[in-house]
Design a protein around this motif. Sequence first.
Motif, PDB file in Angstrom:
ATOM      1  N   ILE A  60     117.871  53.828  40.764  1.00 58.59           N
ATOM      2  CA  ILE A  60     118.654  53.415  39.592  1.00 58.59           C
ATOM      3  C   ILE A  60     119.659  52.378  40.064  1.00 58.59           C
ATOM      4  O   ILE A  60     120.546  52.679  40.880  1.00 58.59           O
ATOM      5  N   ARG A  61     119.508  51.159  39.563  1.00 60.10           N
ATOM      6  CA  ARG A  61     120.381  50.059  39.982  1.00 60.10           C
ATOM      7  C   ARG A  61     120.938  49.382  38.735  1.00 60.10           C
ATOM      8  O   ARG A  61     120.189  48.928  37.879  1.00 60.10           O
ATOM      9  N   ASN A  62     122.254  49.344  38.640  1.00 64.26           N
ATOM     10  CA  ASN A  62     122.928  48.747  37.476  1.00 64.26           C
ATOM     11  C   ASN A  62     122.448  49.371  36.162  1.00 64.26           C
ATOM     12  O   ASN A  62     122.260  48.682  35.158  1.00 64.26           O
ATOM     13  N   GLY A  63     122.222  50.675  36.218  1.00 65.66           N
ATOM     14  CA  GLY A  63     121.827  51.395  35.007  1.00 65.66           C
ATOM     15  C   GLY A  63     120.368  51.254  34.646  1.00 65.66           C
ATOM     16  O   GLY A  63     119.948  51.749  33.588  1.00 65.66           O
ATOM     17  N   THR A  64     119.569  50.614  35.485  1.00 65.36           N
ATOM     18  CA  THR A  64     118.151  50.410  35.198  1.00 65.36           C
ATOM     19  C   THR A  64     117.309  51.186  36.202  1.00 65.36           C
ATOM     20  O   THR A  64     117.545  51.110  37.413  1.00 65.36           O
ATOM     21  N   LEU A  65     116.318  51.927  35.703  1.00 64.09           N
ATOM     22  CA  LEU A  65     115.425  52.673  36.565  1.00 64.09           C
ATOM     23  C   LEU A  65     114.339  51.754  37.113  1.00 64.09           C
ATOM     24  O   LEU A  65     113.656  51.057  36.353  1.00 64.09           O
ATOM     25  N   ARG A  66     114.171  51.767  38.438  1.00 61.85           N
ATOM     26  CA  ARG A  66     113.130  50.991  39.106  1.00 61.85           C
ATOM     27  C   ARG A  66     112.256  51.992  39.887  1.00 61.85           C
ATOM     28  O   ARG A  66     112.737  52.632  40.823  1.00 61.85           O
ATOM     29  N   ARG A  67     111.015  52.110  39.462  1.00 64.24           N
ATOM     30  CA  ARG A  67     110.121  53.076  40.099  1.00 64.24           C
ATOM     31  C   ARG A  67     109.700  52.605  41.483  1.00 64.24           C
ATOM     32  O   ARG A  67     109.878  51.428  41.837  1.00 64.24           O
ATOM     33  N   PHE A  68     109.113  53.508  42.250  1.00 59.66           N
ATOM     34  CA  PHE A  68     108.850  53.218  43.665  1.00 59.66           C
ATOM     35  C   PHE A  68     107.897  52.032  43.857  1.00 59.66           C
ATOM     36  O   PHE A  68     107.930  51.367  44.890  1.00 59.66           O
ATOM     37  N   TYR A  69     107.067  51.750  42.861  1.00 60.00           N
ATOM     38  CA  TYR A  69     106.130  50.630  42.994  1.00 60.00           C
ATOM     39  C   TYR A  69     106.713  49.313  42.493  1.00 60.00           C
ATOM     40  O   TYR A  69     106.059  48.270  42.557  1.00 60.00           O
ATOM     41  N   ASP A  70     107.936  49.326  41.987  1.00 57.37           N
ATOM     42  CA  ASP A  70     108.572  48.118  41.472  1.00 57.37           C
ATOM     43  C   ASP A  70     108.898  47.179  42.651  1.00 57.37           C
ATOM     44  O   ASP A  70     109.469  47.609  43.665  1.00 57.37           O
ATOM     45  N   LYS A  71     108.569  45.892  42.515  1.00 61.22           N
ATOM     46  CA  LYS A  71     108.815  44.933  43.593  1.00 61.22           C
ATOM     47  C   LYS A  71     110.299  44.680  43.823  1.00 61.22           C
ATOM     48  O   LYS A  71     110.683  44.154  44.881  1.00 61.22           O
ATOM     49  N   THR A  72     111.146  45.029  42.842  1.00 61.81           N
ATOM     50  CA  THR A  72     112.591  44.842  43.018  1.00 61.81           C
ATOM     51  C   THR A  72     113.235  46.044  43.698  1.00 61.81           C
ATOM     52  O   THR A  72     114.454  46.072  43.862  1.00 61.81           O
ATOM     53  N   ALA A  73     112.433  47.038  44.058  1.00 64.69           N
ATOM     54  CA  ALA A  73     112.981  48.245  44.664  1.00 64.69           C
ATOM     55  C   ALA A  73     112.485  48.413  46.091  1.00 64.69           C
ATOM     56  O   ALA A  73     112.233  49.534  46.556  1.00 64.69           O
ATOM     57  N   THR A  74     112.337  47.295  46.806  1.00 62.92           N
ATOM     58  CA  THR A  74     111.839  47.371  48.187  1.00 62.92           C
ATOM     59  C   THR A  74     112.948  47.655  49.188  1.00 62.92           C
ATOM     60  O   THR A  74     112.669  48.008  50.337  1.00 62.92           O
ATOM     61  N   ARG A  75     114.205  47.478  48.781  1.00 59.70           N
ATOM     62  CA  ARG A  75     115.343  47.750  49.657  1.00 59.70           C
ATOM     63  C   ARG A  75     116.411  48.521  48.882  1.00 59.70           C
ATOM     64  O   ARG A  75     116.621  48.291  47.692  1.00 59.70           O
ATOM     65  N   VAL A  76     117.075  49.411  49.593  1.00 57.79           N
ATOM     66  CA  VAL A  76     118.179  50.176  49.004  1.00 57.79           C
ATOM     67  C   VAL A  76     119.446  49.347  49.109  1.00 57.79           C
ATOM     68  O   VAL A  76     119.765  48.804  50.184  1.00 57.79           O
ATOM     69  N   GLU A  77     120.166  49.207  47.986  1.00 56.36           N
ATOM     70  CA  GLU A  77     121.390  48.414  47.971  1.00 56.36           C
ATOM     71  C   GLU A  77     122.609  49.314  47.726  1.00 56.36           C
ATOM     72  O   GLU A  77     122.469  50.476  47.320  1.00 56.36           O
ATOM     73  N   ILE A  78     123.780  48.742  47.980  1.00 60.26           N
ATOM     74  CA  ILE A  78     125.025  49.487  47.783  1.00 60.26           C
ATOM     75  C   ILE A  78     125.162  49.865  46.300  1.00 60.26           C
ATOM     76  O   ILE A  78     124.970  49.023  45.423  1.00 60.26           O
ATOM     77  N   GLY A  79     125.490  51.095  46.047  1.00 58.21           N
ATOM     78  CA  GLY A  79     125.675  51.561  44.677  1.00 58.21           C
ATOM     79  C   GLY A  79     124.414  52.099  44.022  1.00 58.21           C
ATOM     80  O   GLY A  79     124.473  52.589  42.886  1.00 58.21           O
ATOM     81  N   ASP A  80     123.273  52.002  44.729  1.00 56.15           N
ATOM     82  CA  ASP A  80     122.029  52.535  44.164  1.00 56.15           C
ATOM     83  C   ASP A  80     122.081  54.065  44.106  1.00 56.15           C
ATOM     84  O   ASP A  80     122.670  54.726  44.976  1.00 56.15           O
ATOM     85  N   GLU A  81     121.429  54.585  43.093  1.00 58.08           N
ATOM     86  CA  GLU A  81     121.187  56.026  43.025  1.00 58.08           C
ATOM     87  C   GLU A  81     119.705  56.261  43.247  1.00 58.08           C
ATOM     88  O   GLU A  81     118.858  55.562  42.663  1.00 58.08           O
ATOM     89  N   LEU A  82     119.403  57.223  44.075  1.00 58.22           N
ATOM     90  CA  LEU A  82     118.020  57.503  44.438  1.00 58.22           C
ATOM     91  C   LEU A  82     117.521  58.745  43.703  1.00 58.22           C
ATOM     92  O   LEU A  82     118.227  59.757  43.635  1.00 58.22           O
ATOM     93  N   ILE A  83     116.318  58.633  43.160  1.00 58.75           N
ATOM     94  CA  ILE A  83     115.629  59.792  42.606  1.00 58.75           C
ATOM     95  C   ILE A  83     114.591  60.206  43.632  1.00 58.75           C
ATOM     96  O   ILE A  83     113.691  59.431  43.963  1.00 58.75           O
ATOM     97  N   VAL A  84     114.745  61.417  44.151  1.00 55.48           N
ATOM     98  CA  VAL A  84     113.918  61.844  45.271  1.00 55.48           C
ATOM     99  C   VAL A  84     113.241  63.172  44.950  1.00 55.48           C
ATOM    100  O   VAL A  84     113.689  63.945  44.110  1.00 55.48           O
ATOM    101  N   VAL A  85     112.142  63.400  45.635  1.00 61.70           N
ATOM    102  CA  VAL A  85     111.507  64.715  45.661  1.00 61.70           C
ATOM    103  C   VAL A  85     111.821  65.307  47.025  1.00 61.70           C
ATOM    104  O   VAL A  85     111.557  64.687  48.064  1.00 61.70           O
ATOM    105  N   ARG A  86     112.392  66.479  47.016  1.00 63.75           N
ATOM    106  CA  ARG A  86     112.813  67.096  48.269  1.00 63.75           C
ATOM    107  C   ARG A  86     112.483  68.581  48.252  1.00 63.75           C
ATOM    108  O   ARG A  86     112.095  69.140  47.223  1.00 63.75           O
ATOM    109  N   ARG A  87     112.674  69.186  49.374  1.00 57.46           N
ATOM    110  CA  ARG A  87     112.514  70.632  49.456  1.00 57.46           C
ATOM    111  C   ARG A  87     113.659  71.289  48.686  1.00 57.46           C
ATOM    112  O   ARG A  87     114.821  70.887  48.819  1.00 57.46           O
ATOM    113  N   ALA A  88     113.320  72.288  47.889  1.00 54.78           N
ATOM    114  CA  ALA A  88     114.332  72.937  47.053  1.00 54.78           C
ATOM    115  C   ALA A  88     115.397  73.589  47.913  1.00 54.78           C
ATOM    116  O   ALA A  88     115.100  74.192  48.955  1.00 54.78           O
ATOM    117  N   GLN A  89     116.647  73.421  47.486  1.00 55.97           N
ATOM    118  CA  GLN A  89     117.756  74.041  48.178  1.00 55.97           C
ATOM    119  C   GLN A  89     117.861  75.501  47.768  1.00 55.97           C
ATOM    120  O   GLN A  89     117.700  75.840  46.597  1.00 55.97           O
TER     121      GLN A  89
END
Length: 361
Positions: free
Chosen positions: A317-346
Amino acid sequence: MEKLQKGATVGGILSTVSLPRLAVSPFRELARRGLLALGLLLATTLLVWFDRGSYVDNVGQDGVSFVDALYYATVTVTTTGYGDITPLSQHARLLSALVITPLRIAFLVVLVGTTIEVLANQGSRAIKDSIWRKKLRNHVIVIGYGAKGRSAVNTLRRQGEKPDRIVVIDENPTAVSEANYDGYAAFQGDATRRSLLRRAEVSKARQVIISLDRDDASILTTLTVRQLNPTAGVIVSVREQENVPLVRQSGASAVVTSSETVGRLLGLSAVGPELGTIMQDMLTGAEGLEVHQRLATADEVGQPPSAVTGERVIGIIRNGTLRRFYDKTATRVEIGDELIVVRRAQPPSPRDKDVLRWRDD
């Protein structure tokens, strides 16, 4: 139930907002106690009336009538005691000492003591309610604390939402009681009422989750919430897909179709049981896999999403816009980005385990 249970505190002050109105209104309570006081007065009057031959009217000298008995009982239980009517015989004086005096004390305790107690409690409750509402902001309001609402709240907690920033609204007193036990401030009432939403400070809320059982109630509630708060995120659960456009037109930021979601899971499970298992696993917290949203850390900035260890990034999520993993604009993590991840449940916290254990019992 007037108080929050088990750690439901806001700013160190026990919040009494679990019910916006008392289970018994102070005026009704005063009326009930007033009737009890009148009963004590009547009992004293009848006691004097049936034994009127043992009393003397020192002023009228015409015997003791029922009105005189009522007058004597009134001035006696209120401790006024003019002395114009007095018990004459020994047994009348004994009854006055052993029966009428305790009735007098009970009358004062019931009427005066209860009046002070009710008014003091109401005043204290109003002060605590005012303090709680002044401090409340950027909170999440969950309307409907059934299975869906409770699951939404549990997910929020696992995502790091603090319990004192979650407010529940439900018409069912049992649901309000359960929300209190789980540690959340709660209101009982109809969420379509503007006055109730204002008491929950909906105008200062960050998110509003609507999980009602009826789509028409969800639409009306969405309209009311959006009128009071034009900027908050409003997430609505509906049962029928055909009602989704109406809910969006009412101002919902996101709409979840419960029947459509369940149907899709059923279809995926039919295609491949393991596929349905994985999907349900990600939607179920505290075990297996879970979907999580978080702020990118400093060491992740400048790295590709695939470089994130221990988690799989599926969206940015960058500047309020969701960019999925296959999006060409989401090849690098930038400052202020929020990441949507799949992880092991806590694993659940010790407190969550206590709540689950209580529910199982």
